[in-house]
Design a protein around this motif. Structure first.
Motif, PDB file in Angstrom:
ATOM      1  N   HIS A 191       0.842  -0.951   0.072  1.00 44.69           N
ATOM      2  CA  HIS A 191       0.091   0.092   0.128  1.00 44.69           C
ATOM      3  C   HIS A 191       1.059   1.311  -0.070  1.00 44.69           C
ATOM      4  CE1 HIS A 191       1.062  -0.547   4.141  1.00 44.69           C
ATOM      5  NE2 HIS A 191       0.623   0.413   4.480  1.00 44.69           N
ATOM      6  N   LEU A 192       2.295   1.064  -0.029  1.00 45.53           N
ATOM      7  CA  LEU A 192       2.936   2.215  -0.032  1.00 45.53           C
ATOM      8  C   LEU A 192       3.626   2.446  -1.651  1.00 45.53           C
ATOM      9  CD1 LEU A 192       5.108   1.304   3.231  1.00 45.53           C
ATOM     10  CD2 LEU A 192       3.294   3.017   2.876  1.00 45.53           C
ATOM     11  N   LEU A 193       3.293   3.537  -2.323  1.00 46.23           N
ATOM     12  CA  LEU A 193       3.757   3.907  -3.353  1.00 46.23           C
ATOM     13  C   LEU A 193       5.218   3.847  -3.566  1.00 46.23           C
ATOM     14  CD1 LEU A 193       3.122   4.736  -6.024  1.00 46.23           C
ATOM     15  CD2 LEU A 193       3.080   7.046  -5.582  1.00 46.23           C
ATOM     16  N   SER A 194       6.010   4.329  -2.475  1.00 46.31           N
ATOM     17  CA  SER A 194       7.224   4.574  -2.472  1.00 46.31           C
ATOM     18  C   SER A 194       8.035   3.388  -2.381  1.00 46.31           C
ATOM     19  CB  SER A 194       7.662   5.599  -1.196  1.00 46.31           C
ATOM     20  OG  SER A 194       7.421   4.539  -0.077  1.00 46.31           O
ATOM     21  N   GLU A 195       7.435   2.251  -1.897  1.00 41.29           N
ATOM     22  CA  GLU A 195       8.069   1.177  -1.757  1.00 41.29           C
ATOM     23  C   GLU A 195       8.152   0.572  -3.386  1.00 41.29           C
ATOM     24  OE1 GLU A 195       7.786  -1.618   1.757  1.00 41.29           O
ATOM     25  OE2 GLU A 195       6.428  -2.676   0.116  1.00 41.29           O
ATOM     26  N   ILE A 196       7.072   0.417  -3.909  1.00 44.51           N
ATOM     27  CA  ILE A 196       6.706  -0.042  -5.196  1.00 44.51           C
ATOM     28  C   ILE A 196       7.637   0.779  -6.222  1.00 44.51           C
ATOM     29  CG2 ILE A 196       5.116   0.015  -7.246  1.00 44.51           C
ATOM     30  CD1 ILE A 196       4.480  -2.097  -5.057  1.00 44.51           C
ATOM     31  N   GLN A 197       7.820   2.055  -6.065  1.00 41.43           N
ATOM     32  CA  GLN A 197       8.600   3.087  -7.003  1.00 41.43           C
ATOM     33  C   GLN A 197      10.114   2.702  -6.725  1.00 41.43           C
ATOM     34  OE1 GLN A 197       7.326   6.841  -5.547  1.00 41.43           O
ATOM     35  NE2 GLN A 197       6.586   7.543  -7.764  1.00 41.43           N
ATOM     36  N   MET A 198      10.391   2.109  -5.696  1.00 34.29           N
ATOM     37  CA  MET A 198      12.003   1.737  -5.322  1.00 34.29           C
ATOM     38  C   MET A 198      12.303   0.648  -6.005  1.00 34.29           C
ATOM     39  SD  MET A 198      13.249   3.416  -1.871  1.00 34.29           S
ATOM     40  CE  MET A 198      11.561   3.869  -1.275  1.00 34.29           C
ATOM     41  N   MET A 199      11.164  -0.348  -5.914  1.00 33.56           N
ATOM     42  CA  MET A 199      11.546  -1.919  -6.285  1.00 33.56           C
ATOM     43  C   MET A 199      11.220  -2.072  -7.787  1.00 33.56           C
ATOM     44  SD  MET A 199      11.531  -4.065  -2.956  1.00 33.56           S
ATOM     45  CE  MET A 199      10.055  -3.462  -2.088  1.00 33.56           C
ATOM     46  N   CYS A 200       9.902  -1.814  -8.120  1.00 33.70           N
ATOM     47  CA  CYS A 200       9.323  -2.232  -9.268  1.00 33.70           C
ATOM     48  C   CYS A 200       9.507  -2.015 -10.546  1.00 33.70           C
ATOM     49  CB  CYS A 200       7.706  -2.421  -9.003  1.00 33.70           C
ATOM     50  SG  CYS A 200       7.229  -3.346  -7.380  1.00 33.70           S
ATOM     51  N   ASP A 201       9.040  -2.794 -11.676  1.00 34.41           N
ATOM     52  CA  ASP A 201       9.406  -2.126 -12.958  1.00 34.41           C
ATOM     53  C   ASP A 201       8.030  -1.580 -13.499  1.00 34.41           C
ATOM     54  OD1 ASP A 201      11.839  -3.154 -12.996  1.00 34.41           O
ATOM     55  OD2 ASP A 201      10.961  -5.217 -13.624  1.00 34.41           O
ATOM     56  N   GLU A 202       6.963  -2.415 -13.177  1.00 33.84           N
ATOM     57  CA  GLU A 202       5.660  -2.231 -13.541  1.00 33.84           C
ATOM     58  C   GLU A 202       4.788  -2.334 -12.400  1.00 33.84           C
ATOM     59  OE1 GLU A 202       5.336  -4.307 -17.519  1.00 33.84           O
ATOM     60  OE2 GLU A 202       3.131  -3.652 -17.356  1.00 33.84           O
ATOM     61  N   VAL A 203       3.512  -1.746 -12.448  1.00 37.70           N
ATOM     62  CA  VAL A 203       2.555  -1.590 -11.445  1.00 37.70           C
ATOM     63  C   VAL A 203       1.402  -1.806 -11.976  1.00 37.70           C
ATOM     64  CG1 VAL A 203       2.486   0.879 -11.529  1.00 37.70           C
ATOM     65  CG2 VAL A 203       1.990  -0.451  -9.271  1.00 37.70           C
ATOM     66  N   ALA A 204       0.554  -2.730 -11.188  1.00 34.94           N
ATOM     67  CA  ALA A 204      -0.996  -2.656 -11.286  1.00 34.94           C
ATOM     68  C   ALA A 204      -1.737  -2.074 -10.052  1.00 34.94           C
ATOM     69  CB  ALA A 204      -1.444  -3.909 -11.436  1.00 34.94           C
ATOM     70  N   ILE A 205      -2.728  -0.942 -10.489  1.00 34.22           N
ATOM     71  CA  ILE A 205      -3.224  -0.290  -9.298  1.00 34.22           C
ATOM     72  C   ILE A 205      -4.930  -0.938  -8.905  1.00 34.22           C
ATOM     73  CG2 ILE A 205      -3.851   1.652  -8.284  1.00 34.22           C
ATOM     74  CD1 ILE A 205      -1.365   2.934 -10.095  1.00 34.22           C
ATOM     75  N   ILE A 206      -4.945  -1.387  -7.835  1.00 32.94           N
ATOM     76  CA  ILE A 206      -6.365  -1.865  -7.637  1.00 32.94           C
ATOM     77  C   ILE A 206      -6.961  -0.885  -6.573  1.00 32.94           C
ATOM     78  CG2 ILE A 206      -5.423  -3.419  -5.897  1.00 32.94           C
ATOM     79  CD1 ILE A 206      -7.288  -5.317  -6.642  1.00 32.94           C
ATOM     80  N   LEU A 207      -8.303  -0.789  -6.672  1.00 33.71           N
ATOM     81  CA  LEU A 207      -9.034   0.077  -5.730  1.00 33.71           C
ATOM     82  C   LEU A 207     -10.451  -0.438  -5.654  1.00 33.71           C
ATOM     83  CD1 LEU A 207      -8.758   2.637  -3.955  1.00 33.71           C
ATOM     84  CD2 LEU A 207     -10.042   3.779  -6.057  1.00 33.71           C
ATOM     85  N   HIS A 208     -11.062  -0.752  -4.644  1.00 30.42           N
ATOM     86  CA  HIS A 208     -12.440  -1.173  -4.542  1.00 30.42           C
ATOM     87  C   HIS A 208     -12.623  -2.729  -5.310  1.00 30.42           C
ATOM     88  CE1 HIS A 208     -13.132   2.388  -2.359  1.00 30.42           C
ATOM     89  NE2 HIS A 208     -13.575   2.956  -3.310  1.00 30.42           N
ATOM     90  N   GLY A 209     -11.467  -3.420  -5.541  1.00 31.28           N
ATOM     91  CA  GLY A 209     -11.710  -4.636  -6.247  1.00 31.28           C
ATOM     92  C   GLY A 209     -11.728  -4.471  -7.796  1.00 31.28           C
ATOM     93  N   ASN A 210     -11.570  -3.044  -8.245  1.00 30.12           N
ATOM     94  CA  ASN A 210     -11.286  -2.766  -9.729  1.00 30.12           C
ATOM     95  C   ASN A 210      -9.818  -2.676  -9.979  1.00 30.12           C
ATOM     96  OD1 ASN A 210     -13.904  -2.985 -10.710  1.00 30.12           O
ATOM     97  ND2 ASN A 210     -14.200  -1.046  -9.455  1.00 30.12           N
ATOM     98  N   LEU A 211      -9.314  -3.027 -11.171  1.00 33.30           N
ATOM     99  CA  LEU A 211      -7.954  -2.866 -11.549  1.00 33.30           C
ATOM    100  C   LEU A 211      -8.090  -1.438 -12.517  1.00 33.30           C
ATOM    101  CD1 LEU A 211      -5.221  -3.806 -11.483  1.00 33.30           C
ATOM    102  CD2 LEU A 211      -5.680  -4.810 -13.734  1.00 33.30           C
ATOM    103  N   ILE A 212      -7.608  -0.247 -11.734  1.00 31.45           N
ATOM    104  CA  ILE A 212      -7.787   0.948 -12.241  1.00 31.45           C
ATOM    105  C   ILE A 212      -6.643   1.262 -13.231  1.00 31.45           C
ATOM    106  CG2 ILE A 212      -9.410   2.149 -10.888  1.00 31.45           C
ATOM    107  CD1 ILE A 212      -7.243   3.197  -9.382  1.00 31.45           C
ATOM    108  N   ARG A 213      -5.489   0.650 -13.123  1.00 25.67           N
ATOM    109  CA  ARG A 213      -4.498   1.148 -14.126  1.00 25.67           C
ATOM    110  C   ARG A 213      -3.172   0.126 -14.010  1.00 25.67           C
ATOM    111  NH1 ARG A 213      -1.744   7.073 -14.534  1.00 25.67           N
ATOM    112  NH2 ARG A 213      -0.092   6.640 -16.004  1.00 25.67           N
TER     113      ARG A 213
END
Lengths: 306, 334, 267
Positions: A191-213
């Motif tokens: 749930h931490l963007l900074s963590e994802i930003q520091m480690m990941c190449d690609e990201v899927a963002i989920i909200l209310h059970g929907n994949l929004i981006r």
């Protein structure tokens, strides 16, 4: 290239309530993939469906081409995971935990157990009972058990919970080297963007059970939040008007003389020049690293996150 | 599969469950032996007094007296053939005591072992098994370790099956532990084995009459083997039930609570509503299987060995079926 | 390595136990099922059935004097080191007196109460014995009365009334059933003696006397039956006549009862 992990239209209903609403994404080999969302968005539920703890109401999950629901054993032979907290048998030693789990998989010998214990730096405490471990040590042991079988796909649910800052840094390096040196594919939820930003190449963002981006992480990072504070409150409408008319941006009036908007770095000098030219008395301008809330605000057009 | 079973056995061993059970057994069997010894001393006194002698030291005389009395009864032409058969078995038993210089008023290891299992098979033994099996699945759900084992490349039915087999193995250890502890304690207290003594089996009650046409004697060791085998069967049935309940509920305490209350509540129900036919199909009223061979009277009219074993087996298989279906399908949400 | 040893040890124990329990359970089943289905032969039973007792066709004797002893532990002879009780002694005493052979058939059961005696009389073979008997010795009622004494004091009065009433009804039925097959036999009832003469005002003594009186009154209705009192017999000789349990007579006590019965027997 065939993706290592692929979700197609994955939906889960529990007691008539749709909790996961048709998620699609795929993770390619060697990627570090982030799975981002606030608490309660359905991240853990989705991960549990990937590892077969929960059966999807509809949709397909395949791991290296093996369907999780139809050929569970082949699919799971590729996966190492920690779901939520690294739960272990508290009444056994760390080593016996690993030994016990190793017997549930083919091809793990005692040498490999020693190897992973060394990899997570638990040599000194591994023969103590798990009940005497700190959360950090349990987290390390959890990673050890997930790595033990040399998985093609490593799934980590909120991995930095319980780790101290030094541990988090160490952990990041480990994750990066697993992907770079061993070609492992890694799915990390957070749930931490900074963590994802520091480690990941690609990201899927989920909200209310929907994949929004789904996006490349560097694409997300380019926008940043800029706050202008004006000296005279009556100039605020002018600022908003200028931003809207000249730059096409919806800015936020904080009501105390401050106005904020998301701006790409290279446009900021131009905007500031326009403000000065229009006679706006700027008190100061500052930029804020974008947090997850802002990102969601941006992505969902102001819809609040529950 | 073997490795999975080994894992499940090791988990219970590491949990020190068996040690707890052994400690409970040690205390309880110790108390039981103390009580038994006390009762025996009292009985010896009473029997001696009744036979008109000052102490039971002279037990041979007591037996000879009884034998003479039995002989007289057997020669009574007005006693039916069945009545004579039971007298004859009794006389045979007394003769054995006399021939082998065994004081029947003293207890022996074999008699104590048999009695302890007869007394514990319908309540105490099931409680121990519930303690052992009640948390096999719900315990892992409680601590979250269920997620560890269900994300391995092993199908779910294999995991539950290995738990079942591990339970079956550990039940054996519990039964043997009961045998061992009661043997050791009673050896200290009574100092006499008595495994070759004859035991009378095969009484049956038809209506209010005691039918003794099938009465016979078998040696103690053979009787013990039967009684402990019955104990193991009961342990298996209770284990299957506990395993199912443990699959169905989320928490260990609820699982153990349900099993214990069904065990105790069931026997209450059968006690108060003896006439109600449905109570015969409760598992609790059918647990006292040893009563059918040791010759005690029937507890509930219409129950017999075959009926009770079938009912118990039905409960065991039914609960296994439910347990497997639910376990292989359910979502792990906790 | 050590862990492996433990595991194989457990497996070994398990299989050894399993084999013996399978055998044991099979045996238990065959005995248990044989018991419930007596019509089928029990060939599968593990233990050999008893060797058939040689059927000496016991002809029911019709000659000589036959004595039946019925009732509780007194009639059985409990407390007598020789195990004879009064019944055997009466039989011996009678043998000296009459020219015919005397045989005693003792049906007494320790702890018997009056209602159990009625059940016992349902047995046809036993009624055959009563039919052939010349003398019937009955000791009953002591256990009925003793049950009252075990109740709390406040309940005793009421319980006594009820017990005595039931006892007398039962006794009446016993006499009637015996008379229905045998009009001639002499039926002798053994009265109750006191275990505590030292306190004459004790409630128990009052109960006991009322009990004996009730028995005697009932026996008045049948002219070939009699109450053999023992109350006076034991009064001054309790120490000499009681066995170690302080309840049953000893050899001397039984002998005294037997002598009194013999005195009262009609020729």
């Amino acid at each position: 290239m065939e993706p290592v992990l692929e979700l197609k239209g994955v939906t889960k209903k529990i007691r008539g309530k749709t909790i996961i609403k048709g998620i699609d994404f795929s993770v390619k080999k060697g990627q570090i993939y982030g799975f981002l969302g606030p608490n309660g968005a359905g991240k853990t539920m989705t991960l549990r469906m990937i590892v077969g703890l929960i059966k999807p109401t509809s949709g397909q999950i395949t791991i290296n081409g093996h369907s999780v629901s139809r050929s569970f054993v082949q699919a799971m032979a590729q996966v190492g995971c920690i779901i939520e907290n690294p739960e272990l048998y508290e009444y056994m030693s760390g080593y016996n935990n690993l030994l016990l789990l190793s017997r549930m998989e083919p091809g793990i010998d005692e040498k490999r157990i020693h190897e992973v214990v060394e990899m997570v730096g638990m040599e000194r405490r591994v023969h103590d009972k798990v009940s005497t471990y700190s959360l950090g040590m349990k987290q390390r042991l959890g990673i050890a058990q997930a790595l033990m079988k040399r998985p093609q796909l490593l799934i980590l649910d909120e991995p930095s919970n319980g780790l101290d800052p030094a541990g988090i840094r160490e952990f990041r390096q480990l994750v990066k080297s697993l992907a770079a040196d061993h070609g492992m594919t890694i799915l990390i939820s957070s749930h931490l963007l900074s963590e994802i930003q520091m480690m990941c190449d690609e990201v899927a963002i989920i909200l209310h059970g929907n994949l929004i981006r789904t996006a490349r992480v560097d694409a997300l990072g380019r926008d940043q939040k800029v706050i202008w504070e004006v000296h005279r409150m009556d100039q605020v409408p002018l600022v908003l008007q200028l931003l809207r008319e000249q730059f096409g941006m919806e800015a936020l009036d904080h009501g105390d003389g401050r106005v904020s908007a998301f701006v790409e770095d290279d446009r900021l000098t131009h905007i500031n020049a326009v403000f000065v030219k229009a006679g706006i008395e700027l008190l100061f301008v500052c930029k804020q690293p974008k947090n997850l809330e802002d990102l969601f605000l941006e992505l969902t057009g102001g819809e609040t996150i529950g | 599969m073997g490795k999975l079973i080994e894992n499940e056995v090791m988990k219970i061993l590491y949990k020190k469950r068996l040690q707890v059970i052994a400690a409970i057994l040690l205390v309880l069997i110790g108390l039981f032996a103390y009580g038994e010894n006390y009762t025996i001393n009292r009985t010896q006194e009473r029997v001696a007094q009744r036979m008109g002698v000052e102490s039971a030291e002279n037990w041979q005389n007591l037996i000879e007296q009884q034998l003479i009395d039995l002989e007289r009864r057997m020669n009574n032409p007005y006693i039916s053939q069945e009545g004579i058969a039971s007298l004859q078995v009794r006389a045979e038993q007394l003769q054995f005591y006399l021939d082998n210089e065994v004081n029947p008023l003293n207890s022996s290891v074999a008699r104590f072992m048999g009695r302890f299992m007869e007394q514990s098979v319908f309540l105490f033994l099931p409680l121990l098994i519930i303690l052992l099996a009640g948390d096999m699945v719900s315990g892992e759900v409680n601590t979250g370790t269920i997620k560890l084992i269900l994300t391995r490349p092993v199908t779910r039915w294999k995991i539950l099956f290995s738990k079942l087999v591990a339970l079956v193995i550990l039940e054996m250890l519990v039964i043997l532990l009961i045998a061992l502890i009661s043997a050791v304690i009673s050896l200290v207290v009574f100092r006499y084995g008595g495994f070759g003594e004859p035991v009378i089996v095969g009484f049956q009650a038809t209506g209010s009459q005691l039918d003794t046409s099938l009465v016979r004697t078998i040696p103690q060791w053979q009787y013990l083997m039967m009684v402990y085998a019955i104990g193991y069967f009961v342990a298996f049935v209770i284990g299957c039930l506990s395993l199912m309940v443990s699959v169905l509920v989320q928490s260990t305490s609820v699982s153990i609570g349900i099993m214990m209350s069904s065990l105790i509540g069931g026997s209450f129900l059968s006690f108060f509503m003896e006439d109600w036919v449905i109570t015969r199909y409760l598992y609790t009223v059918n647990l006292n299987l040893t009563a059918y061979i040791s010759g005690s009277f029937q507890i509930v009219e219409g129950l017999n060995m075959l009926f009770s074993t079938t009912v118990l087996l039905g409960w065991a298989l039914g609960s296994l079926a439910i347990g497997f279906v639910v376990f292989t399908r359910k979502d792990v949400l906790a | 390595m050590k862990r492996n040893m433990v595991w194989y040890g457990i497996l070994f124990i398990f299989f050894a136990g399993l084999i013996s329990f399978v055998i044991g359970f099979y045996n238990a089943l065959s005995i248990g099922i044989a018991v419930t289905q007596p019509s089928e032969p029990v060939s599968s039973a593990p233990a050999d059935p008893l060797p058939e007792r040689p059927k000496e066709e016991k002809t029911i004797p019709t000659e000589g004097v036959q004595i039946m002893a019925l009732g509780d532990s007194l009639a059985r002879g409990t407390g007598d080191p020789e195990g004879d009780g009064f019944a055997e002694r009466v039989a011996r005493g009678l043998e000296e007196r009459v020219a015919e052979p005397v045989t005693l058939y003792n049906f007494a059961v320790e702890g018997m109460r009056s209602e159990a005696l009625i059940t016992q009389l349902d047995d046809e073979q036993m009624m055959q014995g009563i039919k052939n008997a010349r003398y019937i010795l009955v000791s009953i009622g002591g256990n009925d009365l003793r049950a009252v004494g075990r109740l709390p004091l406040v309940q005793q009065d009421q319980a006594f009334e009820e017990s005595l009433r039931v006892y007398l009804v039962n006794l009446q039925q016993v006499i009637e059933e015996m008379r229905s097959v045998n009009e001639e036999a002499v039926i002798l009832f053994i009265g109750l003696y006191n275990l505590n003469y030292s306190n004459p005002y004790a409630q128990e003594t009052a109960y006991l006397l009322e009990w004996n009186y009730g028995t005697q009154q009932l026996l008045e209705t049948d002219d070939r039956s009699q109450l053999i009192p023992t109350y006076d017999l034991f009064q001054f000789k309790l120490g000499q006549y009681l066995s170690f349990d302080g309840l049953h007579p000893n050899a001397a006590g039984y002998e005294a009862i037997a002598q009194r019965i013999l005195e009262n027997l009609p020729e």
